[in-house]
Design a protein around this motif. Structure first.
Motif, PDB file in Angstrom:
ATOM      1  N   UNK A 107     -11.030  -1.367   3.479  1.00 58.14           N
ATOM      2  CA  UNK A 107     -10.516  -2.618   3.800  1.00 58.14           C
ATOM      3  C   UNK A 107     -10.340  -3.416   2.522  1.00 58.14           C
ATOM      4  N   UNK A 108     -11.364  -3.522   1.695  1.00 62.72           N
ATOM      5  CA  UNK A 108     -11.419  -4.072   0.385  1.00 62.72           C
ATOM      6  C   UNK A 108     -10.140  -3.696  -0.304  1.00 62.72           C
ATOM      7  N   UNK A 109     -10.114  -2.172  -0.689  1.00 63.55           N
ATOM      8  CA  UNK A 109      -8.912  -1.570  -1.247  1.00 63.55           C
ATOM      9  C   UNK A 109      -7.579  -2.273  -0.640  1.00 63.55           C
ATOM     10  N   UNK A 110      -7.327  -2.218   0.531  1.00 63.43           N
ATOM     11  CA  UNK A 110      -6.255  -2.860   1.177  1.00 63.43           C
ATOM     12  C   UNK A 110      -5.882  -4.045   1.184  1.00 63.43           C
ATOM     13  N   UNK A 122      -1.651  -5.546  -2.367  1.00 61.31           N
ATOM     14  CA  UNK A 122      -0.275  -6.252  -2.184  1.00 61.31           C
ATOM     15  C   UNK A 122      -0.202  -6.722  -3.893  1.00 61.31           C
ATOM     16  N   UNK A 123       1.131  -6.948  -4.043  1.00 62.13           N
ATOM     17  CA  UNK A 123       1.695  -7.515  -5.636  1.00 62.13           C
ATOM     18  C   UNK A 123       1.326  -9.244  -5.361  1.00 62.13           C
ATOM     19  N   UNK A 124       1.019  -9.586  -6.675  1.00 61.29           N
ATOM     20  CA  UNK A 124       0.859 -10.960  -6.590  1.00 61.29           C
ATOM     21  C   UNK A 124       2.278 -11.750  -6.106  1.00 61.29           C
ATOM     22  N   UNK A 143       1.227   3.146  -4.941  1.00 58.61           N
ATOM     23  CA  UNK A 143       1.891   2.717  -6.002  1.00 58.61           C
ATOM     24  C   UNK A 143       2.587   1.359  -5.600  1.00 58.61           C
ATOM     25  N   UNK A 144       2.574   0.355  -6.477  1.00 59.02           N
ATOM     26  CA  UNK A 144       2.963  -0.857  -6.132  1.00 59.02           C
ATOM     27  C   UNK A 144       4.333  -0.969  -7.161  1.00 59.02           C
ATOM     28  N   UNK A 145       5.015  -2.250  -7.301  1.00 59.47           N
ATOM     29  CA  UNK A 145       6.055  -2.499  -8.016  1.00 59.47           C
ATOM     30  C   UNK A 145       5.699  -2.680  -9.506  1.00 59.47           C
ATOM     31  N   UNK A 146       5.752  -1.739 -10.185  1.00 63.29           N
ATOM     32  CA  UNK A 146       5.591  -1.681 -11.699  1.00 63.29           C
ATOM     33  C   UNK A 146       4.024  -1.591 -11.824  1.00 63.29           C
ATOM     34  N   UNK A 147       3.296  -1.236 -11.089  1.00 66.07           N
ATOM     35  CA  UNK A 147       1.650  -0.867 -11.080  1.00 66.07           C
ATOM     36  C   UNK A 147       1.369   0.066 -10.126  1.00 66.07           C
ATOM     37  N   UNK A 148       0.228   0.635 -10.509  1.00 65.89           N
ATOM     38  CA  UNK A 148      -0.654   1.659  -9.728  1.00 65.89           C
ATOM     39  C   UNK A 148      -2.109   1.164  -9.521  1.00 65.89           C
ATOM     40  N   UNK A 149      -2.786   1.357  -8.261  1.00 68.23           N
ATOM     41  CA  UNK A 149      -4.120   1.089  -8.258  1.00 68.23           C
ATOM     42  C   UNK A 149      -4.778   2.123  -7.760  1.00 68.23           C
ATOM     43  N   UNK A 150      -5.777   2.429  -8.453  1.00 68.79           N
ATOM     44  CA  UNK A 150      -6.762   3.492  -8.054  1.00 68.79           C
ATOM     45  C   UNK A 150      -7.983   3.233  -7.563  1.00 68.79           C
ATOM     46  N   UNK A 151      -8.390   3.725  -6.660  1.00 65.48           N
ATOM     47  CA  UNK A 151      -9.993   3.513  -6.022  1.00 65.48           C
ATOM     48  C   UNK A 151     -10.746   4.928  -5.966  1.00 65.48           C
ATOM     49  N   UNK A 152     -11.874   5.030  -6.156  1.00 62.41           N
ATOM     50  CA  UNK A 152     -12.706   6.048  -6.145  1.00 62.41           C
ATOM     51  C   UNK A 152     -14.072   5.587  -5.375  1.00 62.41           C
ATOM     52  N   UNK A 164      -7.121  -9.345  -7.797  1.00 58.80           N
ATOM     53  CA  UNK A 164      -7.718 -10.189  -7.179  1.00 58.80           C
ATOM     54  C   UNK A 164      -8.599  -9.701  -5.856  1.00 58.80           C
ATOM     55  N   UNK A 165      -9.549  -9.816  -5.836  1.00 60.44           N
ATOM     56  CA  UNK A 165     -10.613  -9.041  -4.823  1.00 60.44           C
ATOM     57  C   UNK A 165     -11.157  -9.777  -3.692  1.00 60.44           C
ATOM     58  N   UNK A 166     -11.149  -9.298  -2.357  1.00 58.60           N
ATOM     59  CA  UNK A 166     -11.823 -10.036  -1.324  1.00 58.60           C
ATOM     60  C   UNK A 166     -13.200 -10.018  -1.366  1.00 58.60           C
ATOM     61  N   UNK A 167     -13.932 -10.918  -1.028  1.00 58.66           N
ATOM     62  CA  UNK A 167     -15.238 -10.892  -0.978  1.00 58.66           C
ATOM     63  C   UNK A 167     -15.827 -10.683   0.135  1.00 58.66           C
ATOM     64  N   UNK A 168     -16.830  -9.812   0.537  1.00 62.55           N
ATOM     65  CA  UNK A 168     -17.546  -9.499   1.980  1.00 62.55           C
ATOM     66  C   UNK A 168     -19.022  -9.918   1.634  1.00 62.55           C
ATOM     67  N   UNK A 169     -19.518 -10.387   2.960  1.00 63.99           N
ATOM     68  CA  UNK A 169     -20.998 -10.831   2.865  1.00 63.99           C
ATOM     69  C   UNK A 169     -21.710  -9.413   2.536  1.00 63.99           C
ATOM     70  N   UNK A 170     -22.758  -9.574   1.652  1.00 65.26           N
ATOM     71  CA  UNK A 170     -23.606  -8.399   1.337  1.00 65.26           C
ATOM     72  C   UNK A 170     -22.745  -7.539   0.389  1.00 65.26           C
ATOM     73  N   UNK A 171     -21.531  -7.867  -0.116  1.00 66.94           N
ATOM     74  CA  UNK A 171     -21.336  -7.009  -1.102  1.00 66.94           C
ATOM     75  C   UNK A 171     -21.361  -7.482  -2.744  1.00 66.94           C
TER      76      UNK A 171
END
Length: 235
Positions: A173-176, A30-32, A147-156, A48-55
């Motif tokens: 799910x965290x990425x999304x 998401x965009x802010x 690709x978001x609005x004026x930003x790009x998010x990369x995950x590996x 801004x990252x979601x937190x999961x138990x055990x992460x």
């Protein structure tokens, strides 16, 4: 590897536009401007990252500049590295970035296959690296892009999540569920959006003298968040 104890300013959430409505977790990134509040997500500046138990969260910090260069969300033996970059207003950059990553990996002797994943095109790679005995081994990696609005998010994704769909599910799910806070200032395309240390809950991350001595001896300290994740600073 050191544990940090200093406090840092928390980046203020972007002001919500009148049209903003609560967004469904896992339907992003998401965009802010799409969210009405940060909620339970951990504020790392541009991300801004979601937190999961055990992460566990691992922040990679440049020794020279003291700047955070990337963040890793780790669950079990799998990890998701996250970085966000500025992008042009009129077009995304994932198509070009994806080709460049693939070309670089193949040129180094690895493999890179483009496949259709849950977020569209992604790369499934085998990356060459030196093994313990000096021989070349191939580590699996899975590159996600959005690709978001004026930003790009990369995950590996690395570890079992790079090759096993079930092992990857929670980290995908965290990425999304990430929110990207780009800001309104001008930035060059592909310039990395700044990450910051999170402001920890009261009483978390304080360093007493015994912890300082342990740090000097090279021990790794983990500081739990109230909602489950743990934080490690890597330099």
């Amino acid at each position: 590897m050191t544990m940090f104890g200093r406090r840092t300013k928390k980046t203020a959430p972007a002001e919500a536009v009148e049209e903003s409505t609560p967004v469904e977790p896992g339907a992003g990134p998401f965009d802010a401007a799409q969210v009405t509040e940060r909620g339970d997500r951990i504020d790392l500046g541009a991300l801004w990252l979601p937190g999961l138990p055990g992460m566990e969260l691992r922040l990679e910090v440049d020794r020279e500049t003291d700047e955070v260069s990337s963040v890793q969300a780790v669950m079990d033996e799998s990890a998701l590295q996250l970085q966000a970059f500025a992008a042009p207003r009129t077009s995304g950059i994932w198509d070009g970035v994806r080709r460049e990553i693939a070309d670089a990996i193949v040129a180094a002797g690895g493999t890179a296959d483009e496949v259709d994943g849950p977020l569209g095109a992604e790369l499934r790679c085998r990356m060459p690296q030196a093994g313990p005995d000096g021989r070349t081994v191939f580590a699996p990696a899975r590159f996600l892009g959005f690709d978001g609005p004026r930003w790009f998010l990369r995950g590996v994704l690395s570890g079992p999540a790079a090759i096993d769909v079930d092992a990857a599910a929670a980290l995908v799910g965290v990425f999304r569920d990430v929110v990207v806070h780009r800001g309104s200032g001008p930035m060059a395309p592909r310039e990395m959006l700044p990450l910051t240390m999170p402001e920890l809950p009261s009483g978390v991350g304080e360093v007493d003298e015994s912890e300082r001595e342990a740090e000097k001896e090279g021990e790794d300290d983990l500081r739990p968040f109230e909602r489950g994740p743990e934080l490690t600073e890597t330099r």
